[in-house]
Scaffold this active site. Structure first.
Site, PDB file in Angstrom:
ATOM      1  N   GLY A  15       0.793  -1.251  -0.484  1.00  0.00           N
ATOM      2  CA  GLY A  15       0.074  -0.436   0.293  1.00  0.00           C
ATOM      3  C   GLY A  15       0.957   1.199  -0.143  1.00  0.00           C
ATOM      4  O   GLY A  15       1.348   1.709   1.058  1.00  0.00           O
ATOM      5  N   GLY A  17      -0.140   4.462   0.522  1.00  0.00           N
ATOM      6  CA  GLY A  17      -2.012   5.569   0.738  1.00  0.00           C
ATOM      7  C   GLY A  17      -0.211   6.554   1.000  1.00  0.00           C
ATOM      8  O   GLY A  17       1.080   6.731   1.196  1.00  0.00           O
ATOM      9  N   PHE A  18      -0.460   7.402   2.212  1.00  0.00           N
ATOM     10  CA  PHE A  18      -0.567   8.030   3.225  1.00  0.00           C
ATOM     11  C   PHE A  18       0.282   7.478   4.031  1.00  0.00           C
ATOM     12  O   PHE A  18       1.875   7.600   4.691  1.00  0.00           O
ATOM     13  CB  PHE A  18      -1.519   8.975   4.291  1.00  0.00           C
ATOM     14  CG  PHE A  18      -2.144  10.027   3.309  1.00  0.00           C
ATOM     15  CD1 PHE A  18      -1.618  11.586   3.070  1.00  0.00           C
ATOM     16  CD2 PHE A  18      -3.647   9.746   2.728  1.00  0.00           C
ATOM     17  CE1 PHE A  18      -2.438  11.959   2.815  1.00  0.00           C
ATOM     18  CE2 PHE A  18      -4.081  10.682   2.768  1.00  0.00           C
ATOM     19  CZ  PHE A  18      -2.949  11.786   2.120  1.00  0.00           C
ATOM     20  N   VAL A  83      -1.946  -7.263  -4.419  1.00  0.00           N
ATOM     21  CA  VAL A  83      -1.867  -8.709  -3.617  1.00  0.00           C
ATOM     22  C   VAL A  83      -3.123  -9.076  -2.888  1.00  0.00           C
ATOM     23  O   VAL A  83      -3.923  -8.770  -2.587  1.00  0.00           O
ATOM     24  CB  VAL A  83      -0.904  -7.845  -1.860  1.00  0.00           C
ATOM     25  CG1 VAL A  83      -1.629  -9.208  -0.904  1.00  0.00           C
ATOM     26  CG2 VAL A  83      -0.257  -8.032  -2.108  1.00  0.00           C
ATOM     27  N   GLU A 174     -18.622  18.151   1.749  1.00  0.00           N
ATOM     28  CA  GLU A 174     -17.543  18.526   0.625  1.00  0.00           C
ATOM     29  C   GLU A 174     -18.256  18.320  -0.259  1.00  0.00           C
ATOM     30  O   GLU A 174     -18.361  19.817  -1.584  1.00  0.00           O
ATOM     31  CB  GLU A 174     -16.454  18.641   0.835  1.00  0.00           C
ATOM     32  CG  GLU A 174     -15.644  18.274   2.181  1.00  0.00           C
ATOM     33  CD  GLU A 174     -13.825  18.344   2.425  1.00  0.00           C
ATOM     34  OE1 GLU A 174     -13.843  18.766   3.225  1.00  0.00           O
ATOM     35  OE2 GLU A 174     -13.654  17.478   0.968  1.00  0.00           O
ATOM     36  N   ALA A 322      -5.485  10.876   7.883  1.00  0.00           N
ATOM     37  CA  ALA A 322      -4.901  11.294   6.872  1.00  0.00           C
ATOM     38  C   ALA A 322      -3.701  10.899   8.145  1.00  0.00           C
ATOM     39  O   ALA A 322      -2.873  10.493   7.814  1.00  0.00           O
ATOM     40  CB  ALA A 322      -4.341  12.097   6.157  1.00  0.00           C
TER      41      ALA A 322
END
Ligand code: FAD
Length: 425
Positions: A15, A17-18, A83, A174, A322
Site C-alpha cells: 500500500g 497511501g499516506f 496482493v 464537501e 490522514a
C-alpha cells in the site's frame, strides 16, 4: 517476483497511501531492502477527490507516481501488483504478478467503500475512493446535464438533475457544497436554456447532525452553510435502497435520481490469509499493539486506516483520517531502526492536530483542541493545509493556480467528459 536476494532483511510494504509512503520515505536510514507493492502506480491524495468529481481539479494534480516520491531511497523496489493473499507461515506475499518472501511485512492497504451488505446499492451507487471513481462522478454529472438539456420531459429532467449524496461526513459535506457552487456559479452559464432550479442537491445522514465526527458547533455551522447554498439536508434518515432510478428512505419516502453518490462508510481493505484472531471482523481492521504489530505476529505490522489500536485516549481505535496514517508510518520507520539495531521499540502516541472540512467558497469549519471556528479564516487555513500535504511540488503549483483561477472567475474549468461513465471503474 524478480527481486535481488541480498544479505539484508527484506521489508515489504503493501500500500502506497499516506501510511505506506510516510513509512517508506523514513526508511532511508534503515539497512534493509524495502519493497513497496501497490495495485496503482500512483499515490492518491484522497481529501481532494471531491474536487475532481466536481470539475474543480484535473485528476493528475492530486495523484503522484510512487516511484518518483521514493526514488531517493537506495535499496528500494516498487512493484505494481495487486496482493491477493499473504501466507504468514511461509512468510510469503502472493500477488497477480508472482510471489515474494518477506522478513518483515507491513499492511498499509487502507479501506474500501462499505455498502453494509446492500447489493442493490452496491450495484448502482457511485462510490468515491479512487481517481477513476471520481472521474465517473464527473462524467455522469456532465452526461446527465447534456441529456437534460435535450429532454422535453420535466420528470426526466428532474431525475437527471437530482444529486443525492448519502453520508454527511466530511466527504459528503464537501461534495454537496461543491455541487451547490456549480449550480450557483457555473451551470447557469453553460446551460442557458435549462431551468437551473430543476437541479436539486440532497444530502442524507442517518445520525442527527452533519459532520458527526466533529464538534456540535462545527456541525451546526456546516449545516447552516449548506442550507444557505440550497442543499436539502435529511437528518435521521437511512437510505434503504437504490435501484438505479428510485431511492427509498427508511420512512418509505421515494425520490427519482440518476446521480446517487455513496459516501456513507468504509471497511478495511483486508487481504486473504489472516485468521479472524488477527483482526476485528466487523471493521476489517488489524488488531495491533502499541508498536503496530498485528496480533499473533512479531514480524507483521499494520499502519493507517487498516490498523486498529485501542488506547486509553482512543478506546475505539484512531480515526480513519490522514494524520494517524502519516504519524504511524513515520513512527514505524523509527521502530524498524530500533529493531535492526537490537534496541527496544517505542510505543506509538497519536498527536491530534485537529479536524477540518470545507463547505465551499469562503466557508469551512475547523476544530482544534482549544479553538473551534468557521468562515473565511477557516477556509484559508483549510486551503493552506491541503496544499502543504499534497505530494509533489508540481501538484501544489497546479492546485494553487487552479484555486486562484476558480476563485477569481467563479469557475470550475475541468468540465470534460474524457471518457464516459464506466460503472466497473
Ligand atoms: C473521499 C475521501 C476524502 C477524505 N478526506 C479526508 C480529509 O479531508 N482529511 C483527512 O485527514 N482524511 C481524509 N480522508 C481519509 C484519508 O484519505 C485516509 O485516512 C488515508 O488515506 C489513510 O491512509 P492509508 O495509507 O491507511 O490508506 P490509503 O491512503 O487508502 O492507501 C491504501 C493503498 O493501498 C493500496 N492497496 C489496497 N489494497 C491493495 C492490494 N490488495 N494490493 C495492492 N495494493 C493495495 C491502495 O491502492 C492504496 O494506494 C478521506 C478519504 C476519502 C476516501
Amino acid at each position: 517476483m524478480n527481486l535481488p536476494e541480498t544479505e539484508k532483511k527484506r521489508i515489504i510494504i503493501i500500500g502506497g497511501g499516506f501510511a505506506g509512503i510516510s513509512l517508506a520515505k523514513k526508511l532511508k536510514n534503515v539497512s534493509a531492502q524495502v519493497v513497496l507493492i501497490d495495485k496503482r502506480n500512483y499515490h492518491t491524495f484522497q481529501p481532494l477527490l471531491y474536487q475532481v468529481s466536481t470539475s474543480g481539479l484535473e485528476p493528475d494534480s492530486i495523484a503522484y507516481p510512487i516511484r518518483k516520491v521514493l526514488r531517493k531511497l537506495s535499496d528500494f523496489h516498487f512493484r505494481w501488483a495487486k496482493v491477493d493473499r499473504v501466507d504468514p507461515a511461509r512468510q510469503e506475499v502472493h500477488t497477480d504478478m508472482g510471489s515474494v518472501r518477506y522478513d518483515y511485512l507491513v499492511m498499509a492497504t487502507g479501506t474500501r467503500t462499505n455498502f453494509f451488505g446492500n447489493t442493490d446499492i452496491q450495484e448502482h451507487a457511485m462510490p468515491m475512493k479512487t481517481v477513476p471513481q471520481a472521474l465517473n462522478i464527473r462524467s455522469l454529472m456532465l452526461q446527465n446535464f447534456e441529456k437534460a438539456d435535450d429532454s422535453p420531459k420535466e420528470s426526466e429532467r428532474m431525475a437527471l438533475l437530482n444529486f443525492c449524496i448519502v453520508g454527511a461526513g466530511p466527504t459528503g459535506v464537501e461534495l454537496a457544497g461543491a455541487f451547490a457552487e456549480l449550480k450557483r456559479n457555473v451551470f447557469p452559464k453553460d446551460y442557458q436554456h435549462l431551468n437551473i432550479d430543476e437541479m436539486e442537491i440532497h444530502l442524507f445522514e442517518g445520525s442527527d447532525r452533519v459532520l458527526a465526527p466533529m464538534s456540535p458547533k462545527a456541525s451546526k455551522r456546516a449545516q447552516h452553510f449548506l442550507e444557505r447554498l440550497g442543499v436539502k439536508i435529511h437528518l435521521n434518515t437511512i437510505v434503504k435502497d437504490y435501484n438505479g432510478e428510485v431511492l427509498t428512505m427508511d420512512n418509505g419516502t421515494t425520490m427519482y435520481t440518476k446521480n446517487f453518490i455513496w459516501t456513507a462508510g468504509v471497511t478495511g481493505a483486508m487481504v486473504a490469509g489472516f485468521e479472524t484472531d488477527n483482526f476485528v471482523e466487523h471493521l476489517n481492521r488489524f488488531k495491533v499493539n502499541s508498536f503496530n504489530q498485528v496480533a499473533g505476529y512479531e514480524n507483521i505490522f499494520a499502519v493507517g486506516d487498516i490498523a486498529y489500536m485501542e488506547t486509553e485516549a482512543y478506546p475505539k481505535g484512531h480515526p480513519q483520517v490522514a494524520q494517524p496514517a502519516i504519524q504511524q508510518g513515520a513512527h514505524l520507520a523509527r521502530n524498524f531502526r530500533h529493531l535492526m539495531q537490537g534496541r527496544p521499540m517505542i510505543p506509538f502516541k497519536y498527536f491530534d492536530k485537529g479536524t477540518m472540512a470545507t463547505v465551499g467558497r469562503n466557508k469551512a469549519v475547523v476544530d482544534l483542541k482549544k479553538f473551534r471556528f468557521g468562515g473565511f479564516v477557516a477556509w484559508f487555513i483549510w486551503m493552506f493545509i491541503h496544499l502543504w500535504f499534497l505530494v509533489g511540488f508540481r501538484n501544489r503549483v497546479i492546485v494553487f493556480f487552479n484555486w486562484v483561477y476558480n476563485y477569481i472567475n467563479y469557475d470550475k474549468a475541468a468540465r470534460l467528459i474524457i471518457r464516459s461513465y464506466n460503472p466497473k471503474a
